[in-house]
Write an enzyme that holds these catalytic residues in place. Structure first.
Site, PDB file in Angstrom:
ATOM      1  N   ARG A 239       0.707  -1.226  -0.002  1.00 28.40           N
ATOM      2  CA  ARG A 239      -0.029  -0.081   0.074  1.00 28.40           C
ATOM      3  C   ARG A 239       0.843   1.257   0.004  1.00 28.40           C
ATOM      4  O   ARG A 239       2.041   1.335   0.561  1.00 28.40           O
ATOM      5  CB  ARG A 239      -0.827   0.051   1.415  1.00 28.40           C
ATOM      6  N   GLU A 268      -5.317   6.961  -3.191  1.00 21.04           N
ATOM      7  CA  GLU A 268      -5.992   6.069  -4.580  1.00 21.04           C
ATOM      8  C   GLU A 268      -7.177   6.627  -4.589  1.00 21.04           C
ATOM      9  O   GLU A 268      -8.064   6.585  -3.661  1.00 21.04           O
ATOM     10  CB  GLU A 268      -5.862   4.711  -4.131  1.00 21.04           C
ATOM     11  N   HIS A 293      -1.736  -0.303  -9.483  1.00 22.48           N
ATOM     12  CA  HIS A 293      -2.486  -1.200  -8.385  1.00 22.48           C
ATOM     13  C   HIS A 293      -3.195  -2.226  -9.106  1.00 22.48           C
ATOM     14  O   HIS A 293      -4.216  -2.669  -8.729  1.00 22.48           O
ATOM     15  CB  HIS A 293      -3.282  -0.172  -7.443  1.00 22.48           C
TER      16      HIS A 293
END
Length: 329
Positions: A239, A268, A293
């Site tokens: 992350r 994000e 991602h």
């Protein structure tokens, strides 16, 4: 029975086997709604099905009197207000380990892209400079993964899948984990335990595979980066929150590390004012490999995660205990 769906409708429709959802259930697609709008439309919902990158607020959780389970579509659950969950006394479940193999493959992709200077080489080919690129890369010397020492920080499901795949390349593997493996498992997996500082100082590639917690937020900071080799490559497919993104950008800019392979940034969706994405073009091309991602988002993974998620909802509806519990009532 109502299910609040805080995930893209197109994804639900593609990967869900609707024959596994009871006919009397109503799916309320709520992505983009305010909490007040959700509560007005589905205030009696028993379940929340949530994209792990979208917030599930305390206000929403506390406003649902019949809530029994919040199911993460993926592995992460750090965007769920866990304080409210504990107050409410409901389950939170995820899809632990479902995407570990896919993420491990993406880590290797990012490593190889950086070691073989893939982005820079492709650009030179498109510009008609293939011969120049070949000569330059030969003289500079490209690295092989098999000649590298890879340090794996966090040896859970992803770390273990990464080690299994790296074994075929013949590289040396170090690992650091909160709990050390037994000697026989280390030998079986062909990994060597060492303290974090030693791993950072020794490894040519450092892959950080940690969940986001208060303890791991900002884990990759300037001190972490200073301990790495100047020729070292950092990989983060976990992350964005586990990185000090300004520190990573500065390390790439001043040459403290040689490269970074990154699948995830914070916040994000990624924003173009992120310090890593604002690096000069030459630095980005030579030292940075970024993916959107997608490490754990393969076709196989999503089918499995949706199958197991809806199974959990059915188990709770039947008064049974779900699987992959991260918070229990």
């Amino acid at each position: 029975m109502k299910v609040i769906v805080l995930a893209a409708r197109a994804r639900i429709e593609k990967y869900t086997d609707f024959s596994q959802i009871p006919e009397d259930w109503e799916l309320v697609f709520a992505q983009g709604m305010t909490d007040a709008e959700i509560l007005e439309k589905a205030g009696d919902a028993a379940f929340i099905f949530a994209d792990p990158v979208l917030p599930v607020s305390g206000g929403l959780i506390r406003g649902l009197p019949n809530l029994k389970l919040i199911q993460s579509e993926g592995v992460g659950y750090n965007r769920i207000d866990l304080e409210a969950v504990r107050e409410k006394g409901v389950y939170v479940c995820n899809n632990a380990s479902a995407n570990s193999g896919a993420v491990a493959e993406q880590i290797i992709l990012l490593i190889l892209a950086l070691q073989r200077r893939f982005m820079e080489g492709a650009r030179m080919v498109y510009e008609g400079g293939q011969a120049d690129a070949k000569q330059q890369f030969i003289l500079d010397g490209l690295m092989e993964l098999g000649d590298s020492t890879v340090g794996i920080v966090g040896f859970g499901a992803i770390g273990k899948e990464l080690a299994r795949r790296l074994d075929g390349f013949g590289c040396r593997m170090l690992y650091y984990n909160r709990h050390r493996l037994k000697a026989e498992e280390e030998a079986e997996r062909k990994v060597t335990y060492c303290e974090l500082d030693t791993l950072l100082e020794t490894s040519d590639i450092v892959s950080v595979n940690l969940p986001v917690t208060p303890e791991t937020t900002g884990f990759i900071d300037s001190e972490f980066l200073k301990k790495m080799k100047k020729t070292g490559i950092l990989i983060n497919t976990a992350r964005g929150e586990i990185m000090d993104q300004d520190a990573v950008a500065q390390a790439l800019l001043d040459g403290s590390i040689a490269g970074a392979g990154i699948d995830t940034l914070a916040p994000e969706p990624f924003t173009l004012n992120n310090p890593i994405l604002r690096l000069p073009e030459e630095v980005r091309e030579k030292k940075l490999a970024v993916s959107p991602h997608v490490a754990g988002t393969t076709y196989h993974v999503f089918h499995k995660m949706h199958r197991d998620s809806w199974k959990n909802l059915r188990l709770v509806a039947e008064g049974k205990e779900p699987e992959n519990i991260v918070i229990r009532p």
